[in-house]
Design an enzyme around this catalytic site. Sequence first.
Site, PDB file in Angstrom:
ATOM      1  N   LYS A   1       0.832  -1.197   0.000  1.00 19.03           N
ATOM      2  CA  LYS A   1       0.000   0.000   0.000  1.00 19.03           C
ATOM      3  C   LYS A   1       0.865   1.246   0.000  1.00 19.03           C
ATOM      4  O   LYS A   1       1.856   1.324   0.709  1.00 19.03           O
ATOM      5  CB  LYS A   1      -0.905   0.025   1.235  1.00 19.03           C
TER       6      LYS A   1
ATOM      7  N   LYS B   1      -2.403  -3.062 -10.140  1.00 17.57           N
ATOM      8  CA  LYS B   1      -2.023  -1.783  -9.548  1.00 17.57           C
ATOM      9  C   LYS B   1      -3.254  -0.905  -9.529  1.00 17.57           C
ATOM     10  O   LYS B   1      -3.849  -0.630 -10.584  1.00 17.57           O
ATOM     11  CB  LYS B   1      -0.911  -1.124 -10.356  1.00 17.57           C
TER      12      LYS B   1
ATOM     13  N   ASP C   1      12.599   6.375 -12.837  1.00 14.97           N
ATOM     14  CA  ASP C   1      12.713   5.746 -11.516  1.00 14.97           C
ATOM     15  C   ASP C   1      13.343   4.363 -11.654  1.00 14.97           C
ATOM     16  O   ASP C   1      12.852   3.380 -11.100  1.00 14.97           O
ATOM     17  CB  ASP C   1      11.349   5.655 -10.835  1.00 14.97           C
TER      18      ASP C   1
END
Length: 379
Positions: free
Chosen positions: A43, A62, A164
């Site tokens: 989470k 997701k 990322d």
Amino acid sequence: MVEGCSYSFKEVKTVCCDSNFCNQIDSILTDITSIDNFTIIKKNPQTELWKGKYQNDNVAIKCYMPGASSSWERELKIYKSASSRNNNILRYIGADISRYYYCIVFDYYDNQSLYDFLRCPKNSMFGLSLNQIYMIAYTASKGLSYLHSNIFGADPKPTICHRDIKSKNILIKSICGNLNATINLTPIPRNKYQSDHCINYTKDSNLNKSNNNDKTYCSINCCISDLGLAITDDEDYSSIKLKVGTHRYMSPEILSETLDRLNFESFKMSDVYSFALVLWEIISCYNPFYPNPPFKLNCFHELPYHEFVSQNPSLDDMKTIVVDKNLRPSLQFNWYKSEKILPFLEIIKESWSSNPKSRLSAIRIKLTLQKSCSGMSII
């Protein structure tokens, strides 16, 4: 029923705030109610990651909260343009919208992330062989070079920057055979029931044997995941927020805010810097005497810059180390025991240069790794 939730997807009415976009979703799912046996894996404030069952296969879901619908739409569009055409990008299966969540469904891999794989007890004890680190790096580089490529024609793909890149966002798709053996990638033809992401491998009669004369084979295949922060070269990226992603993997130009926002190549070079840190993580588990070292070696996986910063470094911490002091993770002397590892080390050193223009491109990294793998009969 979703664990920790008070409803089942079958109880929710499908709604949509952007009907024009939703009409373009060519999901293979009828709707999210086709998935059952939900378990919450992770989470975050804006997202949740679930594991579920779809047509007897495990899938990852997701889920974006309603307030993050624009992020859901953005990531979905990027996955739709990228994942269906490359085995080293996490495969997008479908999407749906409910009253409570905006969902994207992906393949689920039991081996989890590269980070988890490198930290497993077996690899911490024995480390990884030369063949294994090259195969992991090569298959991951194939995913990055594909993102960074531009495809023209009837079915175009824009250039994509991930923003990322880290070991937790690279997944281990498959580990086939014995990890003590030399790795081989000779595809077996797929049957009609196998999708494009299901690749099997067969043993090559010319396969080199490993140091312990193990006659079995092994293949390791990776894919890049989590395109939630990605940008494309066909959008206005001049005003986007720079300091996003994971502090530890941020490039010097991101930390110092000197990245050229008007040049998309600058974002690609920032990805390359982050990928160099992932390569360092992989080689940190390298055992040059694999699988039987003459003395005890520390092959335990470490995060980049672990010797300089804490587990959760701040932006200022990373700027001090990476920009002000111009430090990089150390390269251990025992990594130089084999001449075959030298190209790998050179890739790392060139790709984390403080000068973005001096770094290798993703395609150059892939081709260099491919050449090394071919020279060792890995591929």
